[in-house]
Design a protein around this motif. Structure first.
Motif, PDB file in Angstrom:
ATOM      1  N   ARG A   2       0.832  -1.192   0.000  1.00 35.59           N
ATOM      2  CA  ARG A   2       0.000   0.000   0.000  1.00 35.59           C
ATOM      3  C   ARG A   2       0.874   1.253   0.000  1.00 35.59           C
ATOM      4  O   ARG A   2       0.595   2.210  -0.706  1.00 35.59           O
ATOM      5  CB  ARG A   2      -0.932  -0.039   1.210  1.00 35.59           C
ATOM      6  CG  ARG A   2      -1.841   1.136   1.289  1.00 35.59           C
ATOM      7  CD  ARG A   2      -2.813   1.081   2.443  1.00 35.59           C
ATOM      8  NE  ARG A   2      -2.429   0.154   3.474  1.00 35.59           N
ATOM      9  CZ  ARG A   2      -3.270  -0.510   4.244  1.00 35.59           C
ATOM     10  NH1 ARG A   2      -4.545  -0.327   4.108  1.00 35.59           N
ATOM     11  NH2 ARG A   2      -2.844  -1.339   5.160  1.00 35.59           N
TER      12      ARG A   2
ATOM     13  N   HIS B  99      -8.046  -9.596  -3.238  1.00 33.34           N
ATOM     14  CA  HIS B  99      -8.252  -8.995  -1.915  1.00 33.34           C
ATOM     15  C   HIS B  99      -7.044  -8.127  -1.539  1.00 33.34           C
ATOM     16  O   HIS B  99      -7.204  -6.999  -1.046  1.00 33.34           O
ATOM     17  CB  HIS B  99      -8.494 -10.061  -0.848  1.00 33.34           C
ATOM     18  CG  HIS B  99      -8.584  -9.502   0.534  1.00 33.34           C
ATOM     19  ND1 HIS B  99      -9.676  -8.796   0.989  1.00 33.34           N
ATOM     20  CD2 HIS B  99      -7.681  -9.488   1.538  1.00 33.34           C
ATOM     21  CE1 HIS B  99      -9.458  -8.394   2.225  1.00 33.34           C
ATOM     22  NE2 HIS B  99      -8.248  -8.798   2.581  1.00 33.34           N
ATOM     23  N   SER B 100      -5.838  -8.636  -1.748  1.00 36.34           N
ATOM     24  CA  SER B 100      -4.632  -7.868  -1.419  1.00 36.34           C
ATOM     25  C   SER B 100      -4.520  -6.614  -2.275  1.00 36.34           C
ATOM     26  O   SER B 100      -4.077  -5.565  -1.800  1.00 36.34           O
ATOM     27  CB  SER B 100      -3.381  -8.736  -1.573  1.00 36.34           C
ATOM     28  OG  SER B 100      -3.357  -9.719  -0.557  1.00 36.34           O
TER      29      SER B 100
ATOM     30  N   LYS C 193      -7.037  -4.951  -3.350  1.00 38.26           N
ATOM     31  CA  LYS C 193      -8.012  -4.025  -2.757  1.00 38.26           C
ATOM     32  C   LYS C 193      -7.402  -3.317  -1.549  1.00 38.26           C
ATOM     33  O   LYS C 193      -7.576  -2.115  -1.373  1.00 38.26           O
ATOM     34  CB  LYS C 193      -9.289  -4.762  -2.367  1.00 38.26           C
ATOM     35  CG  LYS C 193     -10.382  -3.825  -1.850  1.00 38.26           C
ATOM     36  CD  LYS C 193     -11.670  -4.556  -1.657  1.00 38.26           C
ATOM     37  CE  LYS C 193     -12.841  -3.734  -1.252  1.00 38.26           C
ATOM     38  NZ  LYS C 193     -12.645  -2.448  -0.670  1.00 38.26           N
ATOM     39  N   VAL C 194      -6.663  -4.060  -0.734  1.00 39.24           N
ATOM     40  CA  VAL C 194      -5.995  -3.467   0.421  1.00 39.24           C
ATOM     41  C   VAL C 194      -5.023  -2.372  -0.033  1.00 39.24           C
ATOM     42  O   VAL C 194      -4.857  -1.354   0.635  1.00 39.24           O
ATOM     43  CB  VAL C 194      -5.265  -4.554   1.255  1.00 39.24           C
ATOM     44  CG1 VAL C 194      -4.357  -3.945   2.297  1.00 39.24           C
ATOM     45  CG2 VAL C 194      -6.286  -5.491   1.905  1.00 39.24           C
ATOM     46  N   CYS C 195      -4.407  -2.575  -1.200  1.00 38.01           N
ATOM     47  CA  CYS C 195      -3.469  -1.583  -1.748  1.00 38.01           C
ATOM     48  C   CYS C 195      -4.190  -0.418  -2.423  1.00 38.01           C
ATOM     49  O   CYS C 195      -3.541   0.513  -2.892  1.00 38.01           O
ATOM     50  CB  CYS C 195      -2.532  -2.243  -2.752  1.00 38.01           C
ATOM     51  SG  CYS C 195      -1.321  -3.302  -1.975  1.00 38.01           S
TER      52      CYS C 195
END
Length: 183
Positions: A1, A108-109, A111-113
């Motif tokens: 991120r 999903h990862s 999206k976290v970024c």
């Protein structure tokens, strides 16, 4: 991120300095590509540690739309697909389930970024877009041979693909298939 946020700061500085958009794209797209590649590696490692057994089949993560054209600058939604090598019929579902699990974790990862899920679910985590090479060829064939408004829309999205990670021989095979059958 943090890397993605730094890339976005760089992008804003470039825009303020009126740097050519082509140059900006040549800088930002590889950063996005490397983030995706690193996330795939990290998620594969997590799956290994969790006891998932990797299939023998190679795979390729494909960027679609702006990512496929290397034009993705800002944090847009995710547009991706996954193609995996053909396997014997008795291994197909286990192979598909592994790659779907991987794709779910990768999306999903992402999206976290800061990369939003695609509202139309045009992501590798969607079972419709996580297919074997032969399944993709059959899908592409249907879109080309049955040119409905829906299939034309799908072709305009999915034919704009680029390999972002994995066995590029699979994406090359899809490109060849399209050009062989486009007439």
């Amino acid at each position: 991120r943090d890397i993605r946020e730094k890339a976005e700061d760089l992008l804003l500085k470039y825009l303020e300095q009126e740097v050519a958009i082509r140059y900006i794209s040549e800088v930002i797209s590889p950063i996005n590509d490397m983030l995706i590649q690193r996330i795939i590696l990290l998620e594969q490692d997590k799956m290994d540690r969790a006891g998932y057994r990797r299939p023998e089949a190679d795979f390729c993560w494909l960027g679609l739309g702006s990512a496929g054209r290397a034009e993705q600058l800002l944090r847009t939604d995710q547009d991706s697909a996954l193609v995996f090598a053909d396997v014997p019929q008795e291994q197909l579902e286990d192979t598909r389930q592994y790659f779907l699990s991987l794709a779910r974790q990768v999306t999903h990862s992402l999206k976290v970024c800061g990369f939003a899920f695609c509202p139309s679910e045009m992501m590798a985590s969607n079972p419709a877009w996580c297919l074997s090479l032969q399944e993709w060829k059959a899908q592409f064939h249907n879109w080309m041979m049955l040119p409905t408004p829906a299939s034309i829309l799908m072709a305009t999205i999915f034919f704009d693909f680029r390999p972002l990670y994995g066995a590029t021989v699979l994406s090359d095979a899809l490109t060849s298939f399209i050009f062989q059958h486009i007439d």
